[in-house]
Write an enzyme that holds these catalytic residues in place. Sequence first.
Site, mmCIF file in Angstrom:
data_model
loop_
_atom_site.group_PDB
_atom_site.id
_atom_site.type_symbol
_atom_site.label_atom_id
_atom_site.label_comp_id
_atom_site.label_asym_id
_atom_site.label_seq_id
_atom_site.Cartn_x
_atom_site.Cartn_y
_atom_site.Cartn_z
ATOM 1 N N ASP A 149 -6.854 -11.490 -125.008
ATOM 2 C CA ASP A 149 -7.564 -10.249 -125.323
ATOM 3 C C ASP A 149 -7.604 -9.936 -126.813
ATOM 4 O O ASP A 149 -8.604 -9.447 -127.322
ATOM 5 C CB ASP A 149 -6.908 -9.063 -124.600
ATOM 6 C CG ASP A 149 -7.137 -9.109 -123.103
ATOM 7 O OD1 ASP A 149 -8.138 -9.709 -122.681
ATOM 8 O OD2 ASP A 149 -6.314 -8.543 -122.366
ATOM 9 N N ARG A 150 -6.483 -10.155 -127.515
ATOM 10 C CA ARG A 150 -6.349 -9.631 -128.874
ATOM 11 C C ARG A 150 -6.188 -10.776 -129.874
ATOM 12 O O ARG A 150 -5.114 -11.370 -129.991
ATOM 13 C CB ARG A 150 -5.158 -8.664 -128.946
ATOM 14 C CG ARG A 150 -5.354 -7.428 -128.080
ATOM 15 C CD ARG A 150 -4.171 -6.479 -128.139
ATOM 16 N NE ARG A 150 -2.961 -7.082 -127.606
ATOM 17 C CZ ARG A 150 -2.681 -7.202 -126.309
ATOM 18 N NH1 ARG A 150 -3.545 -6.764 -125.393
ATOM 19 N NH2 ARG A 150 -1.549 -7.759 -125.914
ATOM 20 N N GLU A 275 -4.905 5.052 -119.893
ATOM 21 C CA GLU A 275 -5.530 3.941 -120.606
ATOM 22 C C GLU A 275 -7.006 3.878 -120.236
ATOM 23 O O GLU A 275 -7.416 4.348 -119.177
ATOM 24 C CB GLU A 275 -4.870 2.596 -120.253
ATOM 25 C CG GLU A 275 -3.468 2.427 -120.783
ATOM 26 C CD GLU A 275 -2.965 1.000 -120.627
ATOM 27 O OE1 GLU A 275 -3.691 0.168 -120.042
ATOM 28 O OE2 GLU A 275 -1.847 0.722 -121.086
ATOM 29 N N GLY A 296 0.453 4.870 -111.059
ATOM 30 C CA GLY A 296 -0.485 5.423 -110.097
ATOM 31 C C GLY A 296 -1.622 4.508 -109.704
ATOM 32 O O GLY A 296 -2.318 3.947 -110.553
ATOM 33 N N ASP A 323 -7.881 2.459 -107.948
ATOM 34 C CA ASP A 323 -7.439 1.471 -108.926
ATOM 35 C C ASP A 323 -7.235 0.132 -108.220
ATOM 36 O O ASP A 323 -7.282 0.044 -106.991
ATOM 37 C CB ASP A 323 -6.147 1.927 -109.611
ATOM 38 C CG ASP A 323 -5.985 1.334 -111.003
ATOM 39 O OD1 ASP A 323 -6.710 0.373 -111.335
ATOM 40 O OD2 ASP A 323 -5.134 1.825 -111.768
ATOM 41 N N TYR A 404 -13.991 -4.940 -115.108
ATOM 42 C CA TYR A 404 -13.991 -3.562 -115.586
ATOM 43 C C TYR A 404 -15.281 -2.867 -115.140
ATOM 44 O O TYR A 404 -16.309 -3.501 -114.895
ATOM 45 C CB TYR A 404 -13.911 -3.521 -117.108
ATOM 46 C CG TYR A 404 -12.527 -3.707 -117.688
ATOM 47 C CD1 TYR A 404 -11.482 -4.218 -116.932
ATOM 48 C CD2 TYR A 404 -12.266 -3.379 -119.018
ATOM 49 C CE1 TYR A 404 -10.220 -4.379 -117.474
ATOM 50 C CE2 TYR A 404 -11.008 -3.537 -119.567
ATOM 51 C CZ TYR A 404 -9.986 -4.040 -118.792
ATOM 52 O OH TYR A 404 -8.735 -4.188 -119.327
#
Length: 470
Positions: A149-150, A275, A296, A323, A404
């Site tokens: 990702d980064r 987030e 959660g 989720d 996503y």
Amino acid sequence: MNPNQKLFALSGVAIALSIFNLLIGISNVVLNVSLHLKNNNDQDKNWTCTSITQNNTTLIENTYVNNTTVINKETEAAKQNYLMLNKSLCKVEGWVVVAKDNAIRFGESEQVIVTREPYVSCDPLGCRMYALHQGTTIRNKHSNGTIHDRTALRGLISTPLGSPPVVSNSDFLCVGWSSTSCHDGIGRMTICVQGNNDNATATVYYDRRLTTTIKTWARNILRTQESECVCHNGTCVVVMTDGSASSQAHTKVLYFHKGLIIKEEALKGSARHIEECSCYGHDSKVTCVCRDNWQGANRPVIEIDMNAMEHTSQYLCTGVLTDTSRPSDKSIGDCNNPITGSPGAPGVKGFGFLDSSNTWLGRTISPRSRSGFEMLKIPNAGTDPNSRITERQEIVDSNNWSGYSGSFIDYWDESSECYNPCFYVELIRGRPEEAKYVWWTSNSLVALCGSPVPVGSGSFPDGAQIQYFS
């Protein structure tokens, strides 16, 4: 007439013609100067001038005379105004596809850019796709390892909505591995997060000019929404988090004007972990449906009063969990506490539209993996722990990968007296789920908007045959 008289007569005619040519030239110069001065005098007015110039050239005794005709069409330029969130959400009876880029299918033979974390954002001229590129194309050897990702190679680009991202149609915006972007009606604000995990920096741009920077405040992966922020009357609000992804983190709600911070608030309310918020505007408010990556399986919600620049938070009250991964749906929900259970963590970016009886929530069909996608109509899901599903629409069937998802709205659509809710679904391909075939990770995108009347059915997966890339 003797020769001398003829000579004098011809000379007189030549002199007369020369004087006539000179007068024409002088008048032409005077006309051009006067038109130029008139243009300068009108420059302080807000005009758009369209000039049509016609040139005719005439030869008189070896003298070139240009006759120039200038036609000015003056129209007053449209005045730009800040976006005002003065409408409610439109009633939705179903969802229709408005764009699908098929990026992976095109990428089998075309130079399609490797991306992830795509989203859609609109401005007065229309809507575009935004995504974080990986500095390579799918068929490039550098695509190996793009599951990470980064990296310092990533950056935010925008492309025409519905077209696969290629170098020729991509507009570079900023360097970074986390982003958000939104338009206030006059200019666009864009935020990218770059740097090391323990010492990252967010860069803020307004109308493509760097306006400020934000340094990490918890030294643990400073990150933001991965979908559009929202503006009201010149103020744009952004949710950012810094800290652990699996325990207590530090979230802030930041308010900007022209790319500069005018106020910031630490997270308030009962939400435990925030987030990747998906936000939308309505009725002078911004509602954000987020991801609790810690505990959660029910999504946390942030409600922001844009006039007061204040917020509160809680969880979706419904027992229908949205989720991924998540345990089975509950008969009774909880407005103030995370609902846990196995499997629960970590989570995925998602969204919802909370509008009393017109409430819709999105989720993956699979409770364990990012596969399939469905929209659920759950009246009063944001306020009623006993709320249940009344309608369901499949967007991507359970045999295909999703990813996503997030919300967006075309706030400048003047054809309606309400805001039509829209959303996108990221269709991830490659690693980790398809590691047998490829070394890369990328996505395509499908975008849908609400319909005021009932719609039919259909599944809209990525559609690429991954084995073709082997």
